[in-house]
Design an enzyme around this catalytic site. Structure first.
Site, PDB file in Angstrom:
ATOM      1  N   GLN A  37      -4.382  -1.533   9.842  1.00  0.00           N
ATOM      2  CA  GLN A  37      -4.339  -2.862   9.229  1.00  0.00           C
ATOM      3  C   GLN A  37      -4.892  -3.912  10.195  1.00  0.00           C
ATOM      4  O   GLN A  37      -4.463  -4.002  11.342  1.00  0.00           O
ATOM      5  CB  GLN A  37      -2.890  -3.197   8.825  1.00  0.00           C
ATOM      6  CG  GLN A  37      -2.724  -4.523   8.099  1.00  0.00           C
ATOM      7  CD  GLN A  37      -3.372  -4.522   6.703  1.00  0.00           C
ATOM      8  OE1 GLN A  37      -3.294  -3.550   5.962  1.00  0.00           O
ATOM      9  NE2 GLN A  37      -4.021  -5.627   6.362  1.00  0.00           N
ATOM     10  N   ASP A  78     -10.761   2.707   4.242  1.00  0.00           N
ATOM     11  CA  ASP A  78     -11.039   1.270   4.181  1.00  0.00           C
ATOM     12  C   ASP A  78     -12.547   1.005   4.096  1.00  0.00           C
ATOM     13  O   ASP A  78     -12.967  -0.107   3.786  1.00  0.00           O
ATOM     14  CB  ASP A  78     -10.501   0.573   5.448  1.00  0.00           C
ATOM     15  CG  ASP A  78      -9.215  -0.199   5.188  1.00  0.00           C
ATOM     16  OD1 ASP A  78      -8.913  -0.502   4.016  1.00  0.00           O
ATOM     17  OD2 ASP A  78      -8.521  -0.518   6.180  1.00  0.00           O
ATOM     18  N   LYS A 108       0.843  -1.201   0.000  1.00  0.00           N
ATOM     19  CA  LYS A 108       0.000   0.000   0.000  1.00  0.00           C
ATOM     20  C   LYS A 108       0.874   1.246   0.000  1.00  0.00           C
ATOM     21  O   LYS A 108       0.635   2.181  -0.765  1.00  0.00           O
ATOM     22  CB  LYS A 108      -0.949  -0.021   1.208  1.00  0.00           C
ATOM     23  CG  LYS A 108      -2.023  -1.104   1.091  1.00  0.00           C
ATOM     24  CD  LYS A 108      -2.813  -1.322   2.374  1.00  0.00           C
ATOM     25  CE  LYS A 108      -3.726  -2.534   2.239  1.00  0.00           C
ATOM     26  NZ  LYS A 108      -4.432  -2.889   3.485  1.00  0.00           N
TER      27      LYS A 108
END
Ligand code: NAD
Length: 305
Positions: free
Chosen positions: A107, A130, A63
Site C-alpha cells: 500500500q 496493482d 481490500k
C-alpha cells in the site's frame, strides 16, 4: 431510456460504482467457487501495510474484506513506519517466492525514508496485481496483456458495463500520476471497446484547463483538489468520472470527516449525461479490479505449475 451524449433533453444518470461492484463481486465469487471445485486452491492476495496512515488502513481493510466476500484467502502484513527499506524488500522477496501467494500489493504511500520505486520494481511482475511495475506499465503502453492499475481498470469496467459509447469521443483526463491519470489516458486512447478516444491529458502545468475540460465528451478528474471541477468547465451532456477522494473535516460526520471528490457534484451533475458520485463511484470499482487481477494471477500461477 438511457441518455446518450447527443441527447438534447439531458437527464443525469448516476454511474453507481457501489451497485455495479456488488454485482461484479457476485460474478467473481461464482468464478472462484467453480475454480475451487475444479480442485484448485483459493486465490490468495497479500497486502503489506506500513505505518499508521488512517486512509491507507481503511483502503487495505476494504481490500481484505472484499477478498473474504468473494472467497479468496488474504494475508495482511503490517509493519511500523520505521521499518528499513532492506526489511521491506525482504518481505517483498518472501512474497515473490511464496507459491501460496498469487498476488500482492504494498500500500502506497510509503514513509519518506523508503524509495517507493525500489519497492515497486522489486515486486514480481506476475504477482504485481496493482500493475505498478515498469514491465506491466510498459505492456499497458504497448497494448500487450498485463496487470492494469486497479483504478483506471475499474473506470474502464464501469464504462463498459454501462455501455457508455467512447468510440471517437474526446476524453480529457486531469492528472498525470502513474497510478491513475497516465494509465487512464493510455486505456482510453487504445484501440478497443471501451477505448478509441481522442485523449487530452491535463496536469498542474496545463494552461487553459477550463477550456480543455469544456471540450470533453468524457471528463476524468484525478487530482485530489476537492470540488475543483465546476459546471462552467463541463460541456452539456458530458460523462464525468470523479476519481478524487479527499478527507475534508466535518464535525457533523461520524468519523469527523467526509470524503470529497474533485468534482463539485451539485454544481456539475445537472449538466452531465452520466456522473460518478463520491463515495460510491470509482472507489468500489477499484477494489473489484484488484480482485479481478488477483483471480487472473491465480489462474496464471496454476497454469505454470
Ligand atoms: P497525485 O497527487 O499523484 O497526482 C495528482 C495529479 O494532479 C498530478 O499529476 C498533477 O499534475 C495534477 N494536478 C495537480 N494540481 C493540478 C491543477 N491545479 N490542475 C490540473 N492538474 C493538477 O494523485 P493520484 O494518486 O493520481 O490521485 C488523485 C486523486 O485520486 C486523489 O484524490 C486520490 O486520493 C484519488 N484516488 C482515488 C482512488 C480511488 O479508488 N477512487 C484511487 C487512487 C487515487
Amino acid at each position: 431510456m438511457k441518455p446518450s451524449i447527443e441527447s438534447s433533453t439531458m437527464e443525469t444518470a448516476i454511474l453507481d460504482g457501489k451497485a455495479l461492484s456488488g454485482k461484479i463481486k457476485v460474478e467473481i465469487a461464482a468464478e472462484v467457487s467453480e475454480w475451487v471445485q475444479k480442485g484448485h486452491r483459493k486465490p490468495h492476495l497479500a497486502a503489506v501495510l506500513v505505518g499508521n496512515d488512517g486512509a491507507s488502513r481503511t483502503y487495505v481493510d476494504h481490500k481484505v474484506r472484499s477478498c473474504e466476500q468473494v472467497g479468496f484467502d488474504s494475508t495482511l502484513i503490517e509493519r511500523p513506519s520505521d521499518i528499513t527499506q532492506a526489511d521491506l524488500l525482504a518481505i517483498v522477496d518472501g512474497l515473490n517466492r511464496d507459491n501460496g501467494i498469487d498476488g500482492f500489493i504494498v500500500q502506497l504511500p510509503l514513509p519518506s525514508h523508503i524509495d517507493d520505486q525500489a519497492i515497486i520494481e522489486a515486486v514480481d511482475p506476475l504477482k504485481d496485481v496493482d500493475g505498478f511495475h515498469p514491465s506491466n506499465m510498459g505492456n499497458l503502453a504497448l497494448g500487450l496483456p498485463g496487470f492494469v492499475p486497479a483504478t483506471p481498470a475499474g473506470i474502464m469496467a464501469m464504462l463498459d458495463r454501462y455501455n457508455i459509447d467512447t468510440e471517437g469521443k474526446h476524453a480529457v483526463v486531469i492528472g498525470r500520476s502513474s497510478i491513475v491519470g497516465t494509465p487512464m489516458s493510455l486505456l482510453l486512447s487504445r484501440s478497443g471497446s471501451p477505448g478509441n478516444c481522442t485523449v487530452t491529458l491535463c496536469h498542474s502545468r496545463t494552461q487553459g484547463l477550463a477550456d480543455h475540460c469544456r471540450q470533453a465528451d468524457i471528463l476524468v478528474a484525478a487530482v485530489g483538489i476537492p470540488g475543483m471541477v465546476k459546471a462552467d468547465m463541463v460541456k452539456e451532456g458530458a460523462v464525468v468520472i470523479d476519481v478524487g477522494i479527499t478527507r475534508v473535516e466535518d464535525a457533523t460526520a461520524k468519523r469527523g470527516f467526509r470524503l470529497k471528490g474533485d468534482v463539485d457534484y451539485t454544481d456539475v451533475a445537472p449538466k452531465c449525461s452520466w456522473i460518478t458520485p463520491v463515495p460510491g463511484g470509482v472507489g468500489p470499482m477499484t477494489i473489484v479490479s484488484l480482485l479481478r487481477n488477483t483471480l487472473v494471477a491465480a489462474q496464471r500461477t496454476a497454469s505454470h505449475h
